[in-house]
Scaffold this active site. Structure first.
Site, mmCIF file in Angstrom:
data_model
loop_
_atom_site.group_PDB
_atom_site.id
_atom_site.type_symbol
_atom_site.label_atom_id
_atom_site.label_comp_id
_atom_site.label_asym_id
_atom_site.label_seq_id
_atom_site.Cartn_x
_atom_site.Cartn_y
_atom_site.Cartn_z
ATOM 1 N N LYS A 92 0.801 -1.224 0.000
ATOM 2 C CA LYS A 92 0.000 0.000 0.000
ATOM 3 C C LYS A 92 0.832 1.272 0.000
ATOM 4 O O LYS A 92 0.454 2.275 -0.583
ATOM 5 C CB LYS A 92 -0.894 0.024 1.249
ATOM 6 C CG LYS A 92 -2.223 -0.626 1.006
ATOM 7 C CD LYS A 92 -3.266 -0.045 1.938
ATOM 8 C CE LYS A 92 -4.563 -0.819 1.794
ATOM 9 N NZ LYS A 92 -4.885 -1.590 2.956
ATOM 10 N N ARG A 93 1.973 1.174 0.646
ATOM 11 C CA ARG A 93 2.716 2.437 0.747
ATOM 12 C C ARG A 93 3.310 2.873 -0.587
ATOM 13 O O ARG A 93 3.787 3.987 -0.725
ATOM 14 C CB ARG A 93 3.727 2.340 1.895
ATOM 15 C CG ARG A 93 5.038 1.847 1.649
ATOM 16 C CD ARG A 93 5.715 1.472 2.959
ATOM 17 N NE ARG A 93 6.438 0.244 2.739
ATOM 18 C CZ ARG A 93 7.617 0.214 2.161
ATOM 19 N NH1 ARG A 93 8.202 1.325 1.802
ATOM 20 N NH2 ARG A 93 8.219 -0.927 1.947
#
Ligand code: GLU
Length: 469
Positions: free
Chosen positions: A239-240
């Site tokens: 996600k990052r």
């Protein structure tokens, strides 16, 4: 042999880019060899699987056009079948019951670690003939004690595992639920899967699965383990690094064909070609051409590919896909130009469909006010007369074609001895409310005669009022 590949996501999370790449490779392989593509939802983990995630998976693959020939099958609905096999294996001596308590197992494990020996179940219940009514007993598969399992992986080449390093896997827990690797094996066998294409995080499961497939006495599928996708910083994609949920790309206005094109190149290539139509991928793809090394995710390249597909795709097809974004932007596609004309006008400049819909707002909806900066710069008294003249000429036009519009504007520019740019920009600001749009004849044509005349009138009034103030 009929090629049968499967995509077997666990609905413990949303459909992310890595899973989509796995699905794509499986689908392409099935399509390339006129086989079948099976969808199997691996939802044995009841606590972590959700219906919402199942829906996200189905929605994602359907949006991408990865059509399924067989399924979705749900593992949660096949427990009877798994338990039936476990029972048979117990009878045949291929499995046995074990009643070692969790605490005992943990103690032994700690001792194994302390002594630096092999860590795993030591097989002590193998020959104890524990009966079915033993409290809290599990069923374990009798893994071969000796020899090797050689995986002939279509991507990785030969990978060898020693049976002595494996232990007797639990296949049915004490609560009568079957375990993950066991279910996969029965399904791959029952579903006659010819090629298991999956992420290489499953490579270590493969020798256990092969041993169980051998216990079933079925032919082994071909395995192909795909290398990981990394983020631009070299860490596992997460996600990052931005959106990983495929639905976010849909939401942002990416074309499914661009997503597929981007993902197919993560690990697969055909010379140095970058742009692939889906049917071309099908024609050229082979699992044996997949690269062994991890590939990294590059969002700029994905965006570039999206623009390429918007630009080169069939305009009517792209327009069909644009419509939901117009609606999402609060616009009524019936109250403006044919979306295909918007695509043709904007395809050189828009990177996403969402951006295209936002840019074309003025074509479908009147604006409340002209952008003040653009108005100040372009709607000045010097253009009042030329704009009036343009308004008259356009009003007289019966043929609302780009050529006729361009000729009318050019005529006015010539009669006032100003260049086209000087006249085009005030017209643009008047009819779009802003300073950026496609070429002026295209813009005027898109906006439509009625709106253009109304907006020119409004701009003329605006200049008059400002001059009077
Ligand atoms: N359910 C597994 C996963 O989502 C895939 C298992 C397999 O392909 O064998 O990672």
């Amino acid at each position: 042999m009929t090629v049968r590949t499967r995509f077997a996501p666990s609905p413990t999370g949303v459909l992310h880019l890595g899973s989509v790449r796995t699905a794509l490779f499986s689908w392409l392989y099935a399509r390339r060899f006129k086989g079948e593509f099976i969808l199997r939802i691996e939802d044995t983990d009841k606590a972590r699987s959700t219906q919402e995630n199942v829906s996200a998976i189905l929605e994602g693959i359907s949006w991408l056009g990865l059509d399924v020939d067989d399924g979705p099958h749900h593992q949660s609905q096949r427990f009877v079948r798994y338990l039936e096999v476990a029972e048979k294996w117990l009878e045949q001596g291929k499995a046995y019951r074990c009643d070692c308590s969790r605490q005992k197992l943990e103690e032994r494990r700690a001792a194994q670690i302390a002594s630096g020996g092999k860590v795993g179940y030591d097989g002590r219940c193998r020959d104890r003939a524990i009966s079915a009514d033993a409290v809290d007993s599990v069923v374990r598969f009798k893994n071969p004690l000796e020899g090797q399992v050689v995986v002939e992986d279509a991507v990785r080449g030969e990978v060898v595992f020693e049976n002595s390093q494996l232990d007797d896997l639990v296949i049915v827990r004490s609560d009568q639920t079957p375990t993950y690797n066991f279910c996969v094996v029965i399904d791959d066998s029952d579903m006659r899967i010819s090629h298991v294409i999956r992420g290489d995080d499953h490579l270590n499961n493969t020798p256990r699965q092969i041993n169980m497939l051998r216990a079933l006495r079925v032919e082994l599928p071909v395995y192909a383990h795909l290398p990981m996708i990394l983020g631009p910083d070299g860490a596992k994609l997460s996600k990052r690094h931005g959106a990983v949920d495929i639905r976010e790309y849909k939401e942002q206005g990416y074309l499914p064909e661009a997503m597929l094109n981007y993902l197919v190149r993560l690990g697969w290539s055909h010379g140095d070609q970058e742009l692939f139509a889906v049917d071309e991928m099908i024609r050229l793809f082979d699992i044996t051409d997949v690269n062994q090394s991890a590939s990294s995710f590059n969002p700029e390249k994905l965006l570039w590919l999206n623009q390429q597909h918007i630009k080169t795709g069939n305009a009517a097809g792209v327009a069909d896909q644009l419509v939901p974004y117009l609606v999402q932007a609060g616009l009524d596609p019936a109250k403006g130009p044919n979306p295909e004309d918007v695509v043709i006008a904007y395809r050189e400049r828009a990177e996403t469909l969402k951006e295209m819909a936002a840019s074309a707002r003025y074509c479908y909806e009147d604006f409340d006010a002209i952008d003040p900066k653009a108005a100040k710069k372009n709607l000045r008294p010097v253009v009042l007369e030329p704009l009036r003249e343009v308004r008259e000429k356009l009003s007289d036009l019966d043929d609302w074609s780009g050529e006729a519009i361009a000729a009318a504007i050019q005529e006015v520019a010539a009669s006032f001895e100003i260049n086209m740019g000087k006249l085009g920009q005030p017209i643009r600001v008047a009819v779009t409310g802003g300073a950026v749009s496609p070429p002026i004849d295209v813009t005027v044509q898109l906006v439509g005669k009625k709106r253009v005349l109304e907006r020119l009138d409004a701009a003329i009034t605006f200049i008059e009022e400002r001059a009077a103030a």
